[in-house]
Design a protein around this motif. Structure first.
Motif: not given
Lengths: 712, 184
Positions: A330-337, A354-357
């Motif tokens: 989920i975090t990855q797709s958020m960052l990707g968007q 990034l903090a979440q990642l």
């Protein structure tokens, strides 16, 4: 149609060993005075499932043995048999015996049935109400030829036991095969009880056209001549009794030794198999009256490493991993968007992402690490049994306390710490604790105490082995060391240094050798094993009050505490565990010895200096020693001082292999990745000392130098 | 130049109809000292820019050091130095080709430093000419073959031979020259 059962063997062995473990620990927990039915049940269940699966896999010897064991346990469970300490001993011996059998099966070796046959004999004696010989270990050696050789045994026991021929009419349900029951297996079990004749009734089998191979239209008439009771026979049909029509009735010994009538048609083939099983299964080995292996603490646990390559992970751990991976996605797709349509207004959001990642990654890392972690009870579990056996053998009263069994530890570390721990506990039992008489004289309670304590401290796991015995005799150790030439006559050592001496190779005070310890593994080996795990061991002892051995181990072998150093602009890592101290050298204390080796005097010791830049062929900031730093490292009692340009900091590093994609590099034990993504090499101190040509022998040379200097 | 030798295809028209049945392999080519070399594209894992490496103590000069490739330690080899060519300064255009090399001890990942990446060609196996015997002073073991692409010779390297061995044979620039001369 046949399924290759061998693919399940590994699982079977794992389960069986687990079952044995359960049996053993439950047996040790048993209090003969007040028997806890739940404990008995768990022992029974373990034995039962081993029996069931071993006969499924065709391990006849194991199945046969567990069957007898189970019968006995069943009586205890029903309360018809009193549980006495001797019986517990006997059961513990059977656990050992089973473990031995399973180990040889696992290694595809022929099973040594010697011990099991003897034990079966003893069990039969008990079951048949004969007076079991006074003590288990004695009785084992004087038992009659065991009834494993069925044909022989049947004839022999006929004199004593009443052989009854049972007529069993077995009309199974049509769905017998569908429910996973195999009549052949039951017959095989019956055949093990005595002489069996099987007659198949094929009258109900439909025409070939109407035949469904999954349906069972056969029924059987079985004639079994055995000494066993009806309930034993009923037990075999336990699983099918509800669906099938079974009548068991005693008949006169009609069939004595009449051979089975020739099979009427091909459907009797299984019966032939049964016959074959009867003939081939027993008597693989003539039972001999050899000294039983069951005596005392001689456990037939094969020395071969049966380290299983699989690991059992609790479902919760897996679930949490799955959850974390989900979060990560989920975090990855958020960052990707965020990345696809980024402008400076979204900077805040990016930072949050990034903090979440980072958070997700760290949690994921921790969970993955936790998969390899097992509670130390896996290692501790073997000690109650060992202490029990040894205390009997040594005639000492010992209480064992286990603390912190749930402390988790990396599986690899756990596997390797077992033997050193066993050695230390044996030592404590044998040398540490006094005999009850000595203890009384010393004004201590008769029962000695050994405590195994495990706990976490920092990034390490600490294991303490504490005994309240006599403690180390410093005088004796010192005298021995002087006699061996380990230390010079005029050397004065403080208490700690004397205690350290017991870790010297070949150091054992003569009186200490006994058959319990002194089996070749010295304390030096214990220490070396622990050092190999990047751990350390120390001993504290007060004479007359006891000793405490403290083992410090890293939680995992994959992570190492490192000191970052700078040599010629390159960053290297020294394992923190091998560093004694770091200092700025005083040029007055550095001598250039004739051989070309610089030697540094650190208090009372002379330590060879190794220039890292020279060995690694790099250009240092300064060739001048006075502008460099010295890091004193120790490996196996040899100290050397490494010349480095600078000390950078300490951090935990993940060890990566250089050999995967390159090859072993001299003086380097591995590599790691630093916080900025660059690679840094980890020094192999042992290798470095070797490379620098400073060998262990030079220690003596330096000793000479030191005494000369002192004389001057 | 025979007709067979001219049957070459570059990556722009890879799916040449009617050629599917012929066995062709794809090769990634790179430039080094104005020569074009090719490696089997299936062994290429990725292409990266040059980044600073951590030197390995006492390693041969062509082993530049190791890098962190997403958590794996990967050695970097300078192919120029490996072939005994002149050293050049690494710049922003210097390229590292990360290769998967099959060795006796299993697959290894290694990076090679080259001047520049050139192209991808589909080459028919038939078109490949084995390297001529160049006498004692040239080791042709690591050369899979030579092939002509648009009248330019491409040296196809057998990277398993070249990088798989623990001891890396010396290959001088003269050997390459001689191969070239003998071709023409």
């Amino acid at each position: 149609m046949s399924i290759d059962l061998s693919q399940f063997h590994q699982v079977f062995f794992e389960e069986s060993f687990e079952g044995l473990q359960v049996m053993e620990s439950s047996l040790l927990d048993l209090d003969c005075e007040s028997v806890d039915s739940e404990t008995i049940n768990s022992i029974f269940r373990a034995a039962h499932s081993i029996k069931g699966s071993s006969s499924t896999f065709g391990f006849v010897d194991v199945a046969e043995f567990t069957h007898v064991l189970e019968t006995l346990l069943d009586q205890v469970r029903e309360g018809s048999r009193q549980l006495v300490p001797d019986l517990v001993d006997l059961l513990l011996q059977s656990v050992d015996c089973l473990r031995g059998m399973l180990t040889s099966l696992q290694a595809h070796e022929p099973v040594n049935t010697e011990q099991s046959t003897i034990l079966i004999g003893v069990f039969h004696d008990i079951l048949e109400g004969r007076e079991p010989a006074a003590s288990a270990s004695e009785s084992v050696s004087e038992v009659n030829p065991p009834p494993q050789d069925k044909p022989v045994a049947a004839a022999q026991s006929a004199a004593e036991d009443e052989v009854v021929t049972w007529h069993i009419r077995f009309v199974p349900d049509v769905n017998l095969l569908r429910t996973g029951n195999e009549p052949l297996r039951m017959f095989r079990e019956l055949a093990e009880m005595g002489e069996l004749e099987v007659h198949a009734d094929v009258s109900k089998v439909p025409d070939l056209g109407g035949l469904n191979s999954e349906e069972c239209h056969l029924c059987w008439d079985l004639y079994l001549s055995t000494t066993k009771s009806k309930s034993d026979i009923e037990e075999i049909f336990e699983w099918v009794v509800d669906e099938s029509d079974i009548t068991i009735a005693a008949t006169a010994g009609l069939f004595g030794s009449t051979p089975v009538p020739a099979a009427e048609d091909d459907l009797d083939a299984p019966v032939k198999d049964v016959e074959a099983a009867v003939i081939t299964a027993p008597g693989k080995e003539k039972p001999t009256e050899k000294q039983p292996a069951a005596k005392g603490g001689a456990q037939p646990v094969a020395g071969k490493s049966s380290e299983s390559t699989s690991i059992r992970v609790s479902i919760e751990k897996i679930d949490s991993l799955v959850n974390l991976v989900g979060e990560l996605v989920i975090t990855q797709s958020m960052l990707g968007q965020l990345g696809t349509e980024f402008d400076m207004n979204k900077l805040q959001k990016l930072q949050e992402g990034l903090a979440q990642l980072e958070h997700n990654t760290r949690e994921l890392q921790e969970s993955v690490m936790r998969i390899r972690m097992l509670p130390i009870s896996f290692t501790f579990n073997r000690f109650p049994r060992m202490v029990r056996d040894l205390s009997k053998q040594l005639g000492k009263k010992i209480e064992l306390k286990l603390i912190g069994e749930q402390t988790e530890l990396d599986k690899t570390v756990m596997e390797k710490i077992g033997d050193p721990l066993v050695h230390l506990v044996r030592n404590a039992l044998d040398h540490g604790l006094e005999s009850p008489k000595d203890r009384r004289d010393a004004g201590k309670p008769e029962t000695g105490t050994i405590v195994l304590n495990a706990f976490h401290q920092g990034g390490n796991i600490m294991i303490e082995i504490i005994d309240d015995g006599r403690g180390l005799n410093r005088e004796k150790i010192l005298a021995k060391a002087r006699a061996n030439g380990v230390i010079g006559d005029d050397e004065v050592l403080n208490d700690d240094q004397i205690q350290e001496l017991i870790f010297q190779p070949g150091f054992s005070t003569a009186e200490q050798v006994s058959d319990v310890s002194g089996r070749g593994v010295g304390m030096d080996v214990v220490r070396r094993n622990i050092l190999e795990l990047n751990g350390s061991i120390e001993v504290k002892s007060v004479e007359g009050e006891g000793s405490t051995f403290t083992i410090r181990l890293p939680l995992t072998l994959a992570i190492l505490d490192g000191q970052l150093i700078d040599v010629g602009g390159q960053t290297f890592i020294i394992p923190l565990v091998s560093i004694v101290e770091s200092l700025q050298p005083d040029m007055k204390l550095i001598n250039h010895v004739a051989g070309g080796c610089d030697v540094f005097r650190l208090r009372n010791e002379y330590i060879p200096i190794i220039k890292l830049w020279e060995i690694f062929g790099v250009v240092p900031h300064s060739m001048d020693l006075s502008e460099s730093l010295l890091v004193v490292v120790e490996v196996g009692n040899a100290k050397v001082a490494l010349v480095v340009d600078d000390l950078l900091g300490q951090q935990q590093v993940v060890i990566k292999s250089m050999e995967t994609n390159y090859k072993k590099v001299d003086g380097i034990s591995g590599a790691t990745i630093l916080g900025d993504g660059t690679v840094s090499l980890i020094l192999d101190i042992t290798d470095l000392i070797h490379m620098a040509g400073v060998h262990q022998q030079s220690k003596n040379g330096l000793k000479l130098v030191s005494s000369k200097t002192r004389a001057a | 130049m025979s007709a067979a030798e001219e049957r070459i295809y570059d990556n722009s028209d890879m799916d040449v109809s009617g050629r599917e049945n012929d066995q062709t392999d794809q090769y990634l080519t790179f430039i080094m000292a104005s020569e074009e070399y090719g490696v089997d594209i299936l062994s290429v894992q990725e292409i990266r820019g040059w980044e600073s490496v951590t030197p390995i103590p006492n390693a041969p000069s062509h082993v530049k050091g190791v890098i962190n490739l997403r958590g794996t330690i990967v050695p970097i080899i300078d192919l120029r130095q490996r072939f005994g060519l002149d050293k050049v300064e690494y710049g922003p255009l210097t390229v590292v080709i990360v290769l998967k090399v099959a060795t006796k001890k299993g697959a290894r990942v290694m990076g090679i430093v080259v001047d520049a990446v050139s192209d991808v060609y589909s080459l028919a196996v038939d078109d490949m000419k084995s390297a001529p015997d160049l006498g004692d002073h040239v080791n042709t073991q690591y050369i899979k073959g030579l092939v002509n692409v648009n009248n330019k010779m491409v040296i196809l390297l057998d990277i398993n031979e070249l990088l798989g061995a623990d001891t890396i044979p010396d290959v001088s620039i003269n050997a390459i020259k001689e191969i070239k001369d003998s071709q023409q």
